[in-house]
Enzyme design. Structure first.
Site, PDB file in Angstrom:
ATOM      1  N   HIS A  96       0.372  -1.011   0.035  1.00 27.31           N
ATOM      2  CA  HIS A  96      -0.175  -0.251  -0.084  1.00 27.31           C
ATOM      3  C   HIS A  96       0.655   1.281  -0.252  1.00 27.31           C
ATOM      4  CE1 HIS A  96       0.164  -0.431   4.494  1.00 27.31           C
ATOM      5  NE2 HIS A  96       0.415   0.704   4.420  1.00 27.31           N
ATOM      6  N   ASP A  98      -0.344  -7.856   1.364  1.00 30.65           N
ATOM      7  CA  ASP A  98       0.785  -6.041   1.607  1.00 30.65           C
ATOM      8  C   ASP A  98       1.586  -6.198   1.689  1.00 30.65           C
ATOM      9  OD1 ASP A  98       0.729  -3.337   1.345  1.00 30.65           O
ATOM     10  OD2 ASP A  98      -0.345  -3.657   3.963  1.00 30.65           O
ATOM     11  N   SER A 129       4.660   2.034   8.082  1.00 33.98           N
ATOM     12  CA  SER A 129       3.944   1.189   7.200  1.00 33.98           C
ATOM     13  C   SER A 129       4.724   0.638   6.683  1.00 33.98           C
ATOM     14  CB  SER A 129       3.026   1.752   5.910  1.00 33.98           C
ATOM     15  OG  SER A 129       1.480   1.917   6.591  1.00 33.98           O
TER      16      SER A 129
END
Length: 276
Positions: free
Chosen positions: A83, A134, A231
């Site tokens: 992402h 992810d 992230s």
């Protein structure tokens, strides 16, 4: 925040919306809701496997354009969250301005190096709705020192056992209110039973936890976690990489542990074309 977020996306969008009023400076990671809430600064020279993803065109120069983390898995390869490379985070220019900052704990210092990106691979099975798969891999234009590379924990590694001490690294939100760190932080957490995340994210509005490609980590009572801006950063146990910061509901909440991309699901076994 009680809705699941990838800890890079939410901040990126918020900052983009405010771009006409203030310079972009502190991107938030949807997959990392904090700069390692409950963490401590990493001493200079520590955590050299942790890198910052930077786009000054998108996020400004105050924090060297940092918006996500990553981890060196080979001298010219960096693993991060899928992402982090999405259009929602990077905008229409995509990876044109993308650089990897390595060997630098303090983002605005001149140490370390900023390496251009030669290419990117985003897991074709990544689902931005469910957060399944992810994972992305960045190929660097120039190789980093071998000493920066961290070993990967493959299937069956005891580092994945519940209760194993672990540490998550990042430059994200350290409190949960948009207070981003300018130097690298690490928080001591532990691998939690899959049940902890299955109970928290059973498939409702809070998200869906799937143990085949996801890993649960935090503390039973909360208080330490990754947060916005983290992230793609590493979760390390027993000296090996076991996870990448991916998503969660809020930051450091006892009832909602952090969810990480499970590295063992992507380690290349013999005769398999897995990406790592």
């Amino acid at each position: 925040m009680r809705r699941p977020t990838v800890r890079a996306l939410r901040g990126a969008l918020a900052l983009t919306a405010a771009a006409t009023a203030v310079p972009l400076a502190t991107p938030v990671s949807a997959a990392a809701d904090s700069v390692v809430i409950g963490g401590k600064p990493v001493p200079d020279g520590g955590g050299s496997f942790t890198v910052a993803l930077s786009s000054r065109n998108r996020f400004g120069g105050k924090r060297a354009g940092q918006f996500c983390g990553g981890v060196v898995v080979a001298p010219a390869k960096v693993a991060t969250a899928a992402h982090c490379l999405s259009k929602e985070v990077l905008g229409s220019n995509g990876t044109k301005d993308l650089k990897v900052i390595a060997g630098r704990s303090k983002l605005v210092d001149g140490g370390g190096q900023e390496v251009a990106v030669q290419g990117t691979w985003v897991n074709p099975d990544y689902n931005p709705v469910t957060n399944v798969g992810d994972l992305a891999v960045i190929t660097l234009a120039n190789a980093l020192p071998e000493s920066y590379v961290i070993k990967l924990a493959g299937p069956g590694d005891p580092a994945y056992l519940p209760g194993t001490p672990a540490a998550v690294y990042g430059w994200g939100d350290t409190v949960g209110d948009g207070s981003y760190a300018s130097s690298l932080y690490a928080a001591e957490v532990q691998v939690l039973p899959d049940k902890a995340c299955k109970d928290a994210y059973p498939g409702n509005s809070e998200g869906t936890y799937l143990k085949a490609t996801m890993l649960c980590a935090g503390l039973p009572g909360g208080g330490r976690d990754a947060c916005q801006g983290d992230s793609g950063g590493p979760l390390v146990a027993n000296g090996r990489l076991i996870g990448l910061v991916s998503w969660g509901s809020g930051c450091a909440q006892a009832a909602y542990p952090g969810v990480y991309t499970r590295i063992s699901a992507f380690v290349r076994p013999a005769r398999n074309a897995a990406p790592l």
